[in-house]
Design a protein around this motif. Structure first.
Motif, PDB file in Angstrom:
ATOM      1  N   ASN A   2     -13.654   6.769   3.028  1.00  0.00           N
ATOM      2  CA  ASN A   2     -12.890   6.535   1.803  1.00  0.00           C
ATOM      3  C   ASN A   2     -11.483   7.115   1.850  1.00  0.00           C
ATOM      4  O   ASN A   2     -10.621   6.698   1.083  1.00  0.00           O
ATOM      5  CB  ASN A   2     -13.641   7.091   0.598  1.00  0.00           C
ATOM      6  N   LEU A   3     -11.283   8.060   2.753  1.00  0.00           N
ATOM      7  CA  LEU A   3      -9.944   8.640   2.891  1.00  0.00           C
ATOM      8  C   LEU A   3      -8.953   7.547   3.290  1.00  0.00           C
ATOM      9  O   LEU A   3      -7.801   7.531   2.864  1.00  0.00           O
ATOM     10  CB  LEU A   3      -9.984   9.747   3.956  1.00  0.00           C
ATOM     11  N   VAL A   4      -9.442   6.602   4.104  1.00  0.00           N
ATOM     12  CA  VAL A   4      -8.569   5.541   4.609  1.00  0.00           C
ATOM     13  C   VAL A   4      -8.080   4.642   3.481  1.00  0.00           C
ATOM     14  O   VAL A   4      -6.925   4.226   3.451  1.00  0.00           O
ATOM     15  CB  VAL A   4      -9.332   4.699   5.665  1.00  0.00           C
ATOM     16  N   THR A   5      -8.951   4.369   2.509  1.00  0.00           N
ATOM     17  CA  THR A   5      -8.564   3.443   1.446  1.00  0.00           C
ATOM     18  C   THR A   5      -7.991   4.155   0.222  1.00  0.00           C
ATOM     19  O   THR A   5      -7.502   3.511  -0.694  1.00  0.00           O
ATOM     20  CB  THR A   5      -9.771   2.599   0.998  1.00  0.00           C
ATOM     21  N   ALA A   6      -8.050   5.495   0.200  1.00  0.00           N
ATOM     22  CA  ALA A   6      -7.464   6.230  -0.936  1.00  0.00           C
ATOM     23  C   ALA A   6      -5.948   6.196  -0.787  1.00  0.00           C
ATOM     24  O   ALA A   6      -5.431   6.036   0.313  1.00  0.00           O
ATOM     25  CB  ALA A   6      -7.971   7.666  -0.925  1.00  0.00           C
TER      26      ALA A   6
ATOM     27  N   ALA B 263      -3.135  15.550   6.048  1.00  0.00           N
ATOM     28  CA  ALA B 263      -3.442  16.915   5.607  1.00  0.00           C
ATOM     29  C   ALA B 263      -4.749  16.953   4.823  1.00  0.00           C
ATOM     30  O   ALA B 263      -5.570  17.859   4.986  1.00  0.00           O
ATOM     31  CB  ALA B 263      -2.294  17.451   4.750  1.00  0.00           C
ATOM     32  N   VAL B 264      -4.962  15.943   3.969  1.00  0.00           N
ATOM     33  CA  VAL B 264      -6.208  15.887   3.203  1.00  0.00           C
ATOM     34  C   VAL B 264      -7.382  15.722   4.168  1.00  0.00           C
ATOM     35  O   VAL B 264      -8.434  16.345   4.002  1.00  0.00           O
ATOM     36  CB  VAL B 264      -6.177  14.748   2.168  1.00  0.00           C
ATOM     37  N   GLY B 265      -7.184  14.900   5.197  1.00  0.00           N
ATOM     38  CA  GLY B 265      -8.229  14.675   6.197  1.00  0.00           C
ATOM     39  C   GLY B 265      -8.626  15.975   6.884  1.00  0.00           C
ATOM     40  O   GLY B 265      -9.809  16.253   7.071  1.00  0.00           O
TER      41      GLY B 265
END
Lengths: 446, 280
Positions: A101-105, A113-115
């Motif tokens: 979901n990180l990819v589509t956020a 950095a969030v990753g």
């Protein structure tokens, strides 16, 4: 073996009870209700059958005498190890889902950095996981969403601070991902998890591994026994959407009335305080409903009220009652709305009122609501049975006893420790009757 | 020259601002900070907010003449004084957009419409009742459940084709209703828009009661930047034939904190004057 299942799809939790041909309760299962009612029903059912397996393990192991004296400890360890296995699988799933979901956020330049922060959060979550299932460990809840959620929030805040990333982003990833994770059923993993857990238990309890063969055989025997879903009855808030044909649905009022009657055959009045309903039911000596009243669409006076307050206090739901019991002088709570009561709680705290006194006031406020619903349904008659999740809360019970005594005098008050399963037990009883008394067979879903 | 800090503790976020008011009346906004509470301690966040605006403005604690709180900030220990939120939102709204006739503050718990004069004086106001159905908290609960970030709510809502009507629903039980809507196959935009429509009808009702006849109403508070809500309010104004323009401002969320800082400066200067008079 033939099994009869009752499923109560409540607004906040879904409960299942499995009974055998002699109407013995084999197992109980509970999960939080989610957007997919099929899944909620399937998970509760899986949990109840699993709980039934543990019941059967205990019986089988007791029969062999292989663990004489240490049987309870062994079963408890096996259950903890099983829960840990289950938790790790779901945590891994949550991790992968968050990464997807990180990819589509839409976090823009902050994404890498969030990753990194996300990886750190999960590294710590996984490191912490075993301690959550250690003997004597206290958990705020038994649901994955709640356990993982509260750990994620706490760790996420630390990590966000250390890494100088936005806490909001981490929270948003969790919110996006948790729904997906909790909508998966892990029924196929039960056998594998149990066998892995058994290996862990042998390591944790070396004395049991000395008798490995005698222990393993009955457990595998139970695992190989098919628990046949002979007939299922569904009830509760979400019953209309349960994956059953009409013939397999009963109203929750009927199921709660019957469930309370099965638990305590002398029951005349039932008070059920559930997640979002408060019901007062009058039943006849056979457990058939004579009249009932319910709350309107408002959380004040329901279990959710306490859930909300627990969130506000950053406490576990089951910690509220014990805290309120320490009160010497209940504070009067004026807000009628749950959200406003939460704000009033914060005000009271900052004004210096004691937490326990505010808690006692909040519990009394709930019961006052229930008393008026009871009065509308025809008052309280002997015997009086209190069911639903809130019946486990000693402060609520104390407030209820006081108010019942003031208004109705001395009465028998029945409270079963498994009262949250009352509706599901009623439904399972209907399922058992359908086959053994009325000779029905299960109908396919339309 | 007067330096003041205004801190607005809402139930959803803590907002801090730092202002310099010159002798001649010139107002300079030097720093701002907004932190969402989400289960953290508001008092700690108020502390952090104060330190953050000081650092951004390059000032030290003893450079500040007045620290004013508003909202639920009554008990902030380092504050000089507290202002009622009706007055701070009115003042902050007029600072952000001079000439407005009303401020509509939509916060996490309450909604209120404030009819103001050109200096930010409150002429009339109306607040929502003692139930949080249709509040910002209600919307946030639903958005969280749907996995939608607060920033995405507006554009999703505006893409709705067929808003799902919501009647008065308890903010706490809202989650269950969403579960039901999702399982009935209602799309996320239609759910969000349905809530916006219901909120808008409440807001317009409040505004009507204040007696406002024309002019511009500025949305403030935590939901002011929700373009879906703004659009729904505008539509409802037209439908209800209320001849009032609705606007929002990028800094709308700071209205309370701005008002607090400005009223703080005003009160400080008054006190100084009184002291001077007493000394003379």
């Amino acid at each position: 073996m033939r099994c009869f299942i009752g499923i109560d799809l409540g607004s906040t939790t879904t409960k299942a009870v499995v009974v055998d041909e002699n109407r013995n309760i084999l197992g109980r299962g509970i999960t939080n209700s989610r957007s997919n009612y099929d899944t909620a029903a399937a998970v509760a059912r899986t949990e109840a059958l699993l709980n039934g397996r543990f019941y059967l393990f205990r019986q089988a192991l007791a029969g062999t005498g292989a663990l004489n004296g240490s049987l309870d400890g062994f079963i408890e360890q096996l259950e903890r190890d099983f829960r840990a296995e289950q938790y790790m699988e779901q945590l891994e799933d949550l991790h992968e889902t968050c990464v997807r979901n990180l990819v589509t956020a839409h976090f823009g330049a902050d994404t890498p950095a969030v990753g990194e922060a996300l990886e750190e959060v999960f590294r710590r979550l996984k490191a912490e996981a075993p301690s959550l299932f250690a003997p004597g460990a206290r958990r705020k809840s038994d649901f994955f969403r709640d356990i993982a959620g509260s750990q994620y929030l706490a760790i996420g805040e630390q990590v966000a601070k250390e890494a100088n990333t936005r806490y909001d982003y981490l929270l948003n990833l969790f919110d996006r991902s948790i729904i997906e994770v909790e909508n998966r059923v892990y029924a196929d993993s039960v056998r594998r998890h149990l066998l892995n857990a058994l290996e862990r238990t042998f390591i944790a309890l070396p004395e049991s591994s000395a008798r490995r063969a005698q222990v393993e055989a009955p457990i595998k025997g139970v695992l190989d026994t098919e628990m046949e879903d002979t007939y299922t009855v569904g009830t509760g808030y979400g019953r209309a959407r349960l994956p059953f044909s009409k013939e397999h649905i009963r109203s929750e009022i009927l199921c709660h009335g019957l469930g309370a009657h099965v638990m305590y055959p002398g029951t005349a009045t039932v008070l059920d305080i559930g997640g979002q309903d408060t019901k007062a039911i009058q039943v006849d000596p056979k457990g058939i409903v004579e009249s009932f009243q319910m709350n309107d669409r408002c959380a004040a006076g329901c279990g959710r009220y306490l859930g909300y307050i627990a969130d506000e206090m950053n406490m576990g739901l089951h910690e509220l009652g014990p805290m309120a019991m320490k009160s010497t002088k209940a504070v009067k709570i004026n807000s009628t709305c749950t959200v406003f009561a939460g704000a009033e709680l914060r005000d009271r705290l900052s004004l210096g009122d004691k937490r326990e006194d505010i808690m006692a006031g909040l519990h009394r406020a709930i019961i006052l609501r229930a008393m008026s619903i009871l009065a509308r349904s025809g008052g309280i008659r002997n015997q009086f049975t209190f069911t639903g999740g809130v019946a486990k809360n000693e402060a609520a019970v104390k407030a209820l006893k006081e108010l019942v005594h003031e208004n109705y005098g001395d009465l028998d008050l029945n409270i079963d420790p498994d009262s949250i399963y009352t509706g599901a037990l009623g439904a399972a009883t209907f399922a058992w009757r359908a086959v053994l008394e009325d000779g029905k067979t299960a109908e396919r879903r339309e | 020259m007067t330096h003041t800090i205004g801190i607005d503790i809402g139930s959803g976020a803590v907002k801090s601002t730092l202002f310099r008011v010159d002798e001649g009346g010139g107002i300079h906004w030097l720093a701002k900070r907004c932190e969402r509470i989400r289960r953290r301690d508001p008092m700690t966040l108020a502390h952090e907010g104060r330190d953050a605006v000081l650092a951004d403005a390059g000032l030290a604690a003893n450079d500040i003449d007045y620290i004013a709180t508003t909202g639920e900030g009554e008990n902030v220990r380092f504050a000089t004084g507290h202002f009622y939120s009706m007055t701070t939102h009115a003042r902050g709204g007029v600072y952000l957009q001079p000439g407005i006739a009303a401020v509509v503050d939509v916060g996490a718990l309450n909604g209120r419409a404030i009819y103001v004069d050109e200096r930010g004086k409150v002429l009339a106001y109306k607040m929502t009742s003692q139930c949080a159905s249709g509040s910002g908290q209600f919307l946030e609960n639903i958005a969280r459940y749907l996995g939608v970030a607060v920033e995405e709510i507006g554009s999703l809502s505006r893409s709705s084709q067929d808003p799902e009507k919501v009647s008065s629903i308890c903010a706490v039980l809202a989650e269950t209703d969403v579960i039901n809507m999702v399982s009935r196959g209602i799309s996320t935009p239609d759910i969000l828009k349905g809530i916006h429509v219901s909120m808008a009808s409440r807001i317009v009702k409040l505004l009507k009661v204040t007696g406002i006849k024309s002019g511009t109403a500025l949305l403030t508070g935590g939901l002011a930047l929700d373009t879906g809500l703004l659009a729904a309010v505008q539509e409802e104004m037209v439908a209800e034939k209320v001849p009032v323009e609705v606007a929002s401002h990028p800094d709308s969320i700071y209205a309370g904190a701005i008002g607090a800082a400005l009223w703080g400066a005003y009160r400080h200067d008054k006190l100084q004057e009184l002291q001077r008079q007493a000394a003379a």
